[in-house]
Design a protein around this motif. Sequence first.
Motif, PDB file in Angstrom:
ATOM      1  N   ARG A  59     104.619 -73.548 -36.581  1.00 53.25           N
ATOM      2  CA  ARG A  59     105.181 -72.304 -37.077  1.00 53.25           C
ATOM      3  C   ARG A  59     104.056 -71.357 -37.389  1.00 53.25           C
ATOM      4  O   ARG A  59     103.103 -71.720 -38.062  1.00 53.25           O
ATOM      5  CB  ARG A  59     105.961 -72.535 -38.366  1.00 53.25           C
ATOM      6  CG  ARG A  59     107.180 -73.347 -38.178  1.00 53.25           C
ATOM      7  CD  ARG A  59     107.971 -73.403 -39.470  1.00 53.25           C
ATOM      8  NE  ARG A  59     108.951 -72.350 -39.500  1.00 53.25           N
ATOM      9  CZ  ARG A  59     109.027 -71.442 -40.460  1.00 53.25           C
ATOM     10  NH1 ARG A  59     108.183 -71.462 -41.441  1.00 53.25           N
ATOM     11  NH2 ARG A  59     109.947 -70.512 -40.425  1.00 53.25           N
ATOM     12  N   LEU A  60     104.186 -70.176 -36.882  1.00 54.19           N
ATOM     13  CA  LEU A  60     103.144 -69.198 -37.145  1.00 54.19           C
ATOM     14  C   LEU A  60     103.770 -67.953 -37.725  1.00 54.19           C
ATOM     15  O   LEU A  60     104.794 -67.481 -37.255  1.00 54.19           O
ATOM     16  CB  LEU A  60     102.420 -68.827 -35.851  1.00 54.19           C
ATOM     17  CG  LEU A  60     101.513 -69.904 -35.256  1.00 54.19           C
ATOM     18  CD1 LEU A  60     100.972 -69.412 -33.929  1.00 54.19           C
ATOM     19  CD2 LEU A  60     100.389 -70.213 -36.199  1.00 54.19           C
ATOM     20  N   GLU A  61     103.106 -67.457 -38.762  1.00 49.15           N
ATOM     21  CA  GLU A  61     103.485 -66.135 -39.233  1.00 49.15           C
ATOM     22  C   GLU A  61     102.338 -65.207 -38.933  1.00 49.15           C
ATOM     23  O   GLU A  61     101.230 -65.639 -38.639  1.00 49.15           O
ATOM     24  CB  GLU A  61     103.702 -66.142 -40.743  1.00 49.15           C
ATOM     25  CG  GLU A  61     104.908 -66.929 -41.183  1.00 49.15           C
ATOM     26  CD  GLU A  61     104.972 -66.975 -42.688  1.00 49.15           C
ATOM     27  OE1 GLU A  61     105.657 -67.866 -43.207  1.00 49.15           O
ATOM     28  OE2 GLU A  61     104.317 -66.140 -43.335  1.00 49.15           O
ATOM     29  N   ARG A  62     102.611 -63.950 -39.109  1.00 48.04           N
ATOM     30  CA  ARG A  62     101.562 -62.979 -38.837  1.00 48.04           C
ATOM     31  C   ARG A  62     100.356 -63.277 -39.719  1.00 48.04           C
ATOM     32  O   ARG A  62     100.469 -63.473 -40.914  1.00 48.04           O
ATOM     33  CB  ARG A  62     102.100 -61.590 -39.136  1.00 48.04           C
ATOM     34  CG  ARG A  62     101.050 -60.554 -38.891  1.00 48.04           C
ATOM     35  CD  ARG A  62     101.568 -59.207 -39.209  1.00 48.04           C
ATOM     36  NE  ARG A  62     100.466 -58.267 -39.156  1.00 48.04           N
ATOM     37  CZ  ARG A  62     100.627 -56.968 -39.159  1.00 48.04           C
ATOM     38  NH1 ARG A  62     101.844 -56.477 -39.234  1.00 48.04           N
ATOM     39  NH2 ARG A  62      99.606 -56.170 -39.119  1.00 48.04           N
ATOM     40  N   GLY A  63      99.227 -63.288 -39.086  1.00 52.34           N
ATOM     41  CA  GLY A  63      97.999 -63.558 -39.820  1.00 52.34           C
ATOM     42  C   GLY A  63      97.596 -65.013 -39.788  1.00 52.34           C
ATOM     43  O   GLY A  63      96.485 -65.363 -40.184  1.00 52.34           O
ATOM     44  N   GLU A  64      98.467 -65.890 -39.326  1.00 48.47           N
ATOM     45  CA  GLU A  64      98.107 -67.310 -39.313  1.00 48.47           C
ATOM     46  C   GLU A  64      97.428 -67.667 -37.997  1.00 48.47           C
ATOM     47  O   GLU A  64      97.565 -66.984 -37.002  1.00 48.47           O
ATOM     48  CB  GLU A  64      99.359 -68.160 -39.522  1.00 48.47           C
ATOM     49  CG  GLU A  64      99.852 -68.026 -40.948  1.00 48.47           C
ATOM     50  CD  GLU A  64     100.964 -68.989 -41.236  1.00 48.47           C
ATOM     51  OE1 GLU A  64     101.609 -69.465 -40.294  1.00 48.47           O
ATOM     52  OE2 GLU A  64     101.192 -69.260 -42.422  1.00 48.47           O
ATOM     53  N   ARG A  65      96.719 -68.740 -38.043  1.00 51.67           N
ATOM     54  CA  ARG A  65      95.911 -69.132 -36.903  1.00 51.67           C
ATOM     55  C   ARG A  65      96.438 -70.410 -36.282  1.00 51.67           C
ATOM     56  O   ARG A  65      97.084 -71.226 -36.915  1.00 51.67           O
ATOM     57  CB  ARG A  65      94.462 -69.354 -37.317  1.00 51.67           C
ATOM     58  CG  ARG A  65      93.806 -68.072 -37.753  1.00 51.67           C
ATOM     59  CD  ARG A  65      92.309 -68.237 -37.795  1.00 51.67           C
ATOM     60  NE  ARG A  65      91.813 -67.375 -38.860  1.00 51.67           N
ATOM     61  CZ  ARG A  65      91.324 -67.829 -40.004  1.00 51.67           C
ATOM     62  NH1 ARG A  65      91.235 -69.122 -40.219  1.00 51.67           N
ATOM     63  NH2 ARG A  65      90.932 -66.998 -40.934  1.00 51.67           N
ATOM     64  N   MET A  66      96.117 -70.564 -35.016  1.00 52.95           N
ATOM     65  CA  MET A  66      96.535 -71.741 -34.277  1.00 52.95           C
ATOM     66  C   MET A  66      95.302 -72.376 -33.678  1.00 52.95           C
ATOM     67  O   MET A  66      94.397 -71.692 -33.208  1.00 52.95           O
ATOM     68  CB  MET A  66      97.466 -71.284 -33.150  1.00 52.95           C
ATOM     69  CG  MET A  66      98.115 -72.358 -32.358  1.00 52.95           C
ATOM     70  SD  MET A  66      99.382 -71.565 -31.362  1.00 52.95           S
ATOM     71  CE  MET A  66      99.158 -72.397 -29.850  1.00 52.95           C
TER      72      MET A  66
END
Lengths: 518, 150, 378
Positions: A34-41
């Motif tokens: 799950r990614l939200e804006r600003g998160e990294r993968m």
Amino acid sequence: MSGAAKSLVVAALAAAGCAAAPEPAAIRDARPTRLERGERMLVEASGPLFTVGAPTTVALDALGVTLPARAVAADRVVAELDDEHRAAGPTTVTVVQATRRWTSDARTPFDVELCAPSLHRLANGWTRLRGPPWLWLALALLAAAALVAAPLPVLAGLVVVWERKISGYMGSRLGPNRVGPNGWLQWLADGLKLLMKEDVIPRDADARLFRAAPYLAFLGMFLTFIVLPFSRYAIVADLDVGLLFLLSVTSLVVVAILVGGWSSNSKWSLLGGMRSAAQIVSYELPSSVALLTIATRTGSLSTQRIVAAQGGWPWQWNLFADPFTFVAFFIWFVSALAEGNRTPFDLPEAESELVAGYNTEYSGFRFSLFPLVEWVNIAVLGAVGTLLFLGGWRLPFVGAALIDAHPWLDALGFVAFVGKDLAIVFVVIWIRWTLPRFRVDQMMALCWRYFIPFSFVCFVGELGWVWLMPSLPARIVAGAMFAIFGVGCGAWFAARVRDNARRYRDLVLNDALGPVNR
Amino acid sequence: MSDEAARADELRVPAAEWRATAARLRADGFDFLQNLTAVDWIKDERIELVYHLWSYARRQERVVRIDLARAQPEAPSVADVWRAADWYEREQFDLLGVVFTGHPDLRRILMPADWVGHPMRKDYVEAASYNGMPTTRANTLELLPIWDKK
Amino acid sequence: MGELIVANADTGEEMTLNMGPQHPSTHGVIRFVIRTDGEIMREAVPDVGYLHRAIEHIAEKCTYEGFMPYTDRVDYVCAMPANHAWALAVEKLAGLEVPPRAEYLRVVTDELNRISSHCIALGAMAMDIGAITPFTYILREREYVNELLEMICGARLTYNYHRIGGVGWDMPAGWRDKVLAWCDHFAPVMDEFDRLITNNELFVRRLANLAVIRADEAIDYGLVGPNLRGSGVDFDVRRDVPYSIYPKLRFEVPVGRGLCGSVGDAWDRYWVRAQEWRQSVAMVRQCLEQIDGTDKEFWTPPKKLKPVGDAMARVEAARGDMSCYVVGDGGANAYRARFRTGSFNAMGIIREKSRGLMIADLVALIASLDVVAPEIDR
């Protein structure tokens, strides 16, 4: 919410291979991302493929999203979601560096979700609201403080009543049973009574410090609630340095005890304060090193990450993961008892010796704060133990994906967390009413001569284990640990309880003497 | 014990010879100073010290009596012969005023340090007040108003 | 106390602390002036007399028979042996005979009281070391003994049961069976207490090798009872200076053997009391068997009790050899009564043994010597 931290470990490998034909990737874990804006993968390869520093992008093919990325190592790429994308579904991931591209295996796609900002994010988005930022900040802080502080006295009170009832039943008597249903509002009566008591400050005491000490202790306790993950969504702030924050903030309590003991201008208080400070500071060391063991295993100091790294089933807990974490649990548990001034380490408040130690000169509301802090500390101790060793809010069958799909399941996680917390609290209370207490020198010897070396052995051992132990033998060991210690000891314990119940069944019967009225 | 045999075992010792006798008895095996009593024979103008000694090895008792002049009762202390005598002698000093010469720390033990008089003496009269507190008070029954109705 | 404190004024690191007279763990109203360097004591000087009730003085104002209730208060935790000491002393003085049934009843009640007194001693000791729950268990058991003794003499604590010439009342109907039932019930309690406390690692660590009193020191300072036996001296008044019907009973005398440390340490004194329990229960059973063969008479009240002379009686109270010395001059009142109690002597050794201990150890030392304020001060 924010079940994931800024950097997520993507549970699959990116494809490795030459530019011509993409090779299949090895799937290591099938958790969704799950990614939200600003998160990294984070995308990992099975071998050194990338060029560090070259311009990179990561494309989520099925979702039609391209993320800017950078290669941080020859086999790792970090991509950041910098836009308000919404999409979800299985997708293959392609890493593009200049002319070369690697795609993950289509047979085992990543399960990626790009989602809306969470509540936590919303709360932190106060900077984007109209109006003076400091106002929103102040309001937000006040609201958060009130939300966290309000249940604390109630929590402390409930733990107090529970402890008194446990101690009563253990001593073959009833605990409080008058105020409220079966005595459960006793805390309210005691709290109100203490509020109404006269506030006595000894004439020769240092008035300012004397007044400040209890609030300092309350502050130290209160701040710890910020990083406790009560459930997947119910955490105030998932700090990257959650554990470090916990450790530092609980040390405020030491300062408060010292200040309280010294400013009371009483020899007994001084003795109690100094004893307590020496004890807590000493036991910080093995406690911290034991926590480091878990942080090593998880690779993060963030409390939510630590919980996420465990599973719902008992054999997936950190407690049974390997022998080093198992020993670390006990070192941590005993050190936490010492830090919380609980028997067998309750010298600073040994009633039979020092009257009340650093508490002696306090009265009224200020007096109530010190025990309140102590009891909340027990609950926090249980919470920390739960999140570190017992799997936190995780339950079997209820994985993170299920919770995201049905948010109401989060309440189950909350109940699980509180339940495990209370189990540890029960053991703490049980120990208090069973064991005698240590003497000062014995307590210090235990810490410095035994716990500190052992905790370092655990830490180094854990380092070695995490680094060297391949995954299959590790899982076998975890299973064996659970079988021996979890199931085996549990069964032995249950057998002892059954034997004791049988042997002492008639110990409290009054029939031996016949009716009392002669 | 009113047996003749036991009476025969009793010693009457003058105060001046007590220390020598005590040392001899201790060396003889009487290692337990079981009891020390001071009795105020006011009619005979004497205070009698009665020492009961016991020998663990021989399971035997010995009684020593010392007569002291009541006007100035002084006896040598045997606190260094039997350590138990330390507190016994302090108590008899406190309650009956017997001064044990050579005692390492002869001060009151049961009564407050500033008490006047020795309470177990037969002619002891309590002072009217102690540090401002009266030592007697009226009988409560006599204070009840019902008695006035007669 | 003035000169003591001035001479030892706080110099540098030293603190003068006052422990008591009100303090949760000084077994009554006793005060200690402690000179301490941080946690380690230089010296603890006891200051007694807060519970002095002039019992010996009162004896000169009461008749011999009438003085019996006051003897309860000499040690109210273990009052029966004090009753017994007084009765024994006056009976020796006046040359009185006691019916055998009365002797058995005296011994039964003495031993029951010894058990309940050891309940307090051991339970309070555990509580002083920090384990509060065993104290509540022990008090629960002591309640039964209180009820049993209330059945026979009407009082739970200060019994006034023995009389000059016998005992006050015979056993009520069914009392014997109740006592035997209680003895059966009490056996597993002693085992449970042993498992909980006697062999508890923490407890042993706190008490082993603490305040070791050698046998010669114990005798020199006049320690008696479990304190003396804990130091390895095999002496018990019931066996070695027998009185009443103790010669007819079979019992062992536990002597400290240094099982968990040295001979004469605090744990040994504790252990001796924990073994004495069991012996007392055995004695109670034997007495209740043998009492069947006695006549009904339980009291021969003396006529015209105005003896002349002096007499010394020694009984084994819970806290040791209690001796009662009574002097009669032909009047109805005693001319002089003196009670020498075990706790008084035990206090005398505390100053010596406290040097170099920690404050927590002082509490353990006092508890191991089982001092109670009423016995010290009378």
